[in-house]
Design an enzyme around this catalytic site. Structure first.
Site, PDB file in Angstrom:
ATOM      1  CG  ASP A   1      -2.012   0.943   1.272  1.00 17.34           C
ATOM      2  OD1 ASP A   1      -2.847   0.853   0.372  1.00 17.34           O
ATOM      3  OD2 ASP A   1      -2.064   1.787   2.187  1.00 17.34           O
TER       4      ASP A   1
ATOM      5  CD  GLU B   1      -2.162   2.543  -3.566  1.00 17.94           C
ATOM      6  OE1 GLU B   1      -3.196   3.126  -3.893  1.00 17.94           O
ATOM      7  OE2 GLU B   1      -1.735   2.539  -2.399  1.00 17.94           O
TER       8      GLU B   1
HETATM    9  C1  GLC Z   1      -4.309   2.953  -0.579  1.00 15.83           C
HETATM   10  C2  GLC Z   1      -5.460   1.986  -0.551  1.00 15.83           C
HETATM   11  C3  GLC Z   1      -6.691   2.724  -0.147  1.00 15.83           C
HETATM   12  C4  GLC Z   1      -6.466   3.277   1.239  1.00 15.83           C
HETATM   13  C5  GLC Z   1      -5.205   4.128   1.287  1.00 15.83           C
HETATM   14  C6  GLC Z   1      -4.781   4.388   2.679  1.00 15.83           C
HETATM   15  O1  GLC Z   1      -4.475   3.944  -1.525  1.00 15.83           O
HETATM   16  O2  GLC Z   1      -5.581   1.354  -1.786  1.00 15.83           O
HETATM   17  O3  GLC Z   1      -7.835   1.923  -0.181  1.00 15.83           O
HETATM   18  O4  GLC Z   1      -7.563   4.040   1.625  1.00 15.83           O
HETATM   19  O5  GLC Z   1      -4.117   3.492   0.680  1.00 15.83           O
HETATM   20  O6  GLC Z   1      -4.298   3.199   3.267  1.00 15.83           O
END
Ligand code: GLC
Length: 533
Positions: A204, A268
């Site tokens: 993440d 991500e």
């Molecule tokens: C990432 C996740 C999202 C979450 C954010 C904070 O973007 O994909 O769903 O709200 O991180 O953890």
């Protein structure tokens, strides 16, 4: 698919993202669970899926639905138990499918024992595990950073008189990745899951974990910035993409590589320039795959998408492997967002996604063309949706999977109200599409099995091909031509001699093409060429 390469399952196979609360509920409480995922492994194997990524299943007070973690090595009670997760991993392995978990290292829950200890006093041994700073002399926050969810990225802790940093909700305090104990603790967390047979992590907001040590103010955006950066209102120069993040990635890569088979690291990487995206692969010693948000945020238009795909290829070169995804739990579903409810456009988009050079991720429901579900104000559960109603929210793409047209949608028992409302499962569901050779589900499955059958589709180079405006066409390897018409007007692709292997209009499967491939609006075809080039 022959597995001569131990990385083939994630490089060449099709992967599938599951939002556990919405996949399948086996205990009738209206919330999906781990046992529900295990119960549907045969469906995923039938589809040809080689790996599943589960959004967080670890303990969380659910301020941000699992992304606020209170215990990194235990399973959220409502979702199941550690034994059930072990069972899922074992049952998946029997079907040649791997399990990828979500790792959330940027922040914890504000109820994590580490944070409780950190905020207890300025002298706490865990004080430095989080990012604490003094207000400016005028009492305003330590710097101008804004949270990704709106408002300042700082909250004052009255008791100790300092601000703590949170790039998301105030319930999600950011960890301090300069602290060696934090790094060591995450090494332990990675090993805990790898030892249990977890095949890797989706990490993440990985690009944000390390912050500028001096906490300098972010600069304003400029006209040249990507629209998404402009929406943020500032360039995230100092709270994102810091050079030191790469030290952490190399450290994790070394841990992942110490396992046999090597574990996969997928990030991500929410960034909007290609060089930065490429940097997260390092010299082959950082991430294996870096999610591409320029692709997800581009419109479904041939020139735009072609531009993204070609720029990505140029930046990544031969060593780094691209990954494509059309939707996830933070973005509206592509049958709505891209295709605007037009099933032909959904089919063309699926064909594109599954035939581009790179790894491909489906988001649960993509395989049946599941659209967004409208969620009324009273039912909104996403904190971002609450804050930004009615402009934006993430619940529409997080509603329960449509397995069948029966009451409960095959997701839960008849009569049970699910945690988020059902969409129109009579119109779109697995059960009815499964036996219809003309369905979106059959198209998805047939595209995956074609990919499995043709090495060119899995590994072949990507070469752009000229076509009429609106059509995006490319060759994979020597013998495969893919063309998708991303416009409503009929169009042609010249110089194509071969046989249609799969058309988005299935009546064209096996049709001969003699020189010119003709496509109706929003039609696509994969052609096996007569002559290698
Ligand atoms: C990432 C996740 C999202 C979450 C954010 C904070 O973007 O994909 O769903 O709200 O991180 O953890």
């Amino acid at each position: 698919m022959p597995d001569d390469d131990p990385a083939a399952w994630w490089r060449e196979g099709v992967l599938y993202q599951i939002y556990p609360r919405s996949f399948a509920d086996t205990d009738g409480d209206g919330v999906g669970n781990i046992a529900g995922i295990t119960a549907h492994l045969d469906d995923l194997a039938w589809l040809g899926i080689r790996g599943i990524w589960l959004c967080p299943v670890t303990v969380s007070p659910d301020a941000d639905w699992g992304y606020d973690v209170a215990d990194y090595t235990a399973v959220q009670p409502g979702l199941g138990t550690l034994d059930e997760l072990d069972e899922l991993i074992a049952r998946a392995a029997e079907r040649d499918m791997r399990v990828i978990l979500d790792l959330v290292p940027n922040h914890t829950s504000d109820r994590h024992p580490w944070f409780l200890e950190s905020r207890a006093s300025r002298d706490s041994p865990k004080r430095d595990w989080y990012v604490w700073a003094d207000a400016k002399p005028d009492g305003s926050p330590p710097n101008n950073w804004t949270s990704s969810f709106g408002g300042p990225a700082w909250t004052l802790d009255e008791a100790t008189g300092q601000h703590y940093l949170h790039n998301f909700l105030s319930e999600q305090p950011d960890l301090n990745w300069w602290n060696e104990d934090v790094r060591a603790e995450f090494d332990r967390i990675l090993r805990f899951w790898f030892d249990r047979g977890v095949a890797g992590f989706r990490i993440d907001v990985v690009h944000m974990i390390v912050k500028d040590r001096e906490l300098r103010d972010n600069p304003a955006t400029t006209d040249d910035d990507h629209w998404f950066v402009k929406v943020q209102g500032q360039r995230r120069t100092y709270n994102s993409c810091r050079p030191e993040v790469h030290d952490v990635l190399r450290r994790w890569r070394a841990i992942a590589d110490s396992y046999d088979p090597q574990r996969v690291l997928i990030g991500e990487t929410h960034v909007f320039d290609y060089q930065t995206l490429a940097s997260f692969y390092g010299e082959g010693d950082e991430l294996d795959l870096a999610f591409n948000f320029m692709f997800i945020n581009a419109p479904l238009e041939s020139d735009e998408l072609r531009g993204v795909v070609e720029s990505t290829a140029t930046a990544l070169g031969d060593r780094s492997w691209p990954v494509w995804t059309a939707g996830n739990h933070d973005n509206y579903r592509f049958p709505s967002r891209w295709a605007g409810g037009n099933p032909d456009a959904t089919r063309a988009a699926l064909m594109m996604l599954l035939t581009l050079r790179g790894a491909a991720f489906l988001y649960y429901g993509d395989e049946i063309g599941m659209p967004d579900t409208e969620v009324s104000r009273e039912r909104i559960l996403d904190p971002v949706g609450v804050r930004f109603f009615p402009v934006y929210g993430r619940d529409p793409e997080r509603t329960p999977m449509h397995w069948s047209p029966r009451a409960g949608a095959g997701f839960t028992e008849a009569g049970v109200e699910p945690w988020l409302p059902f969409g129109d499962f009579n119109a779109v569901n697995v059960a009815e599409q499964r036996h219809d050779p003309d369905s979106i589900l059959s198209l998805t499955r047939d595209l995956i099995s074609l990919r499995d059958a043709i090495p060119d589709l899995r590994r072949g180079a990507h070469t752009g091909v000229d076509a009429d405006p609106g059509v995006w066409a490319w060759r994979r390897g020597e013998r495969v031509l893919v063309a998708v018409n991303l416009s409503g007007a009929a169009a042609t692709v010249p110089g194509a001699r071969g046989t249609v292997r799969i058309g988005t209009r299935r009546g064209r499967d096996d049709e001969r093409v003699d020189g010119t491939l003709r496509l109706d609006g929003w039609e696509g075809a994969v052609v096996w060429l007569d002559d290698p080039r």
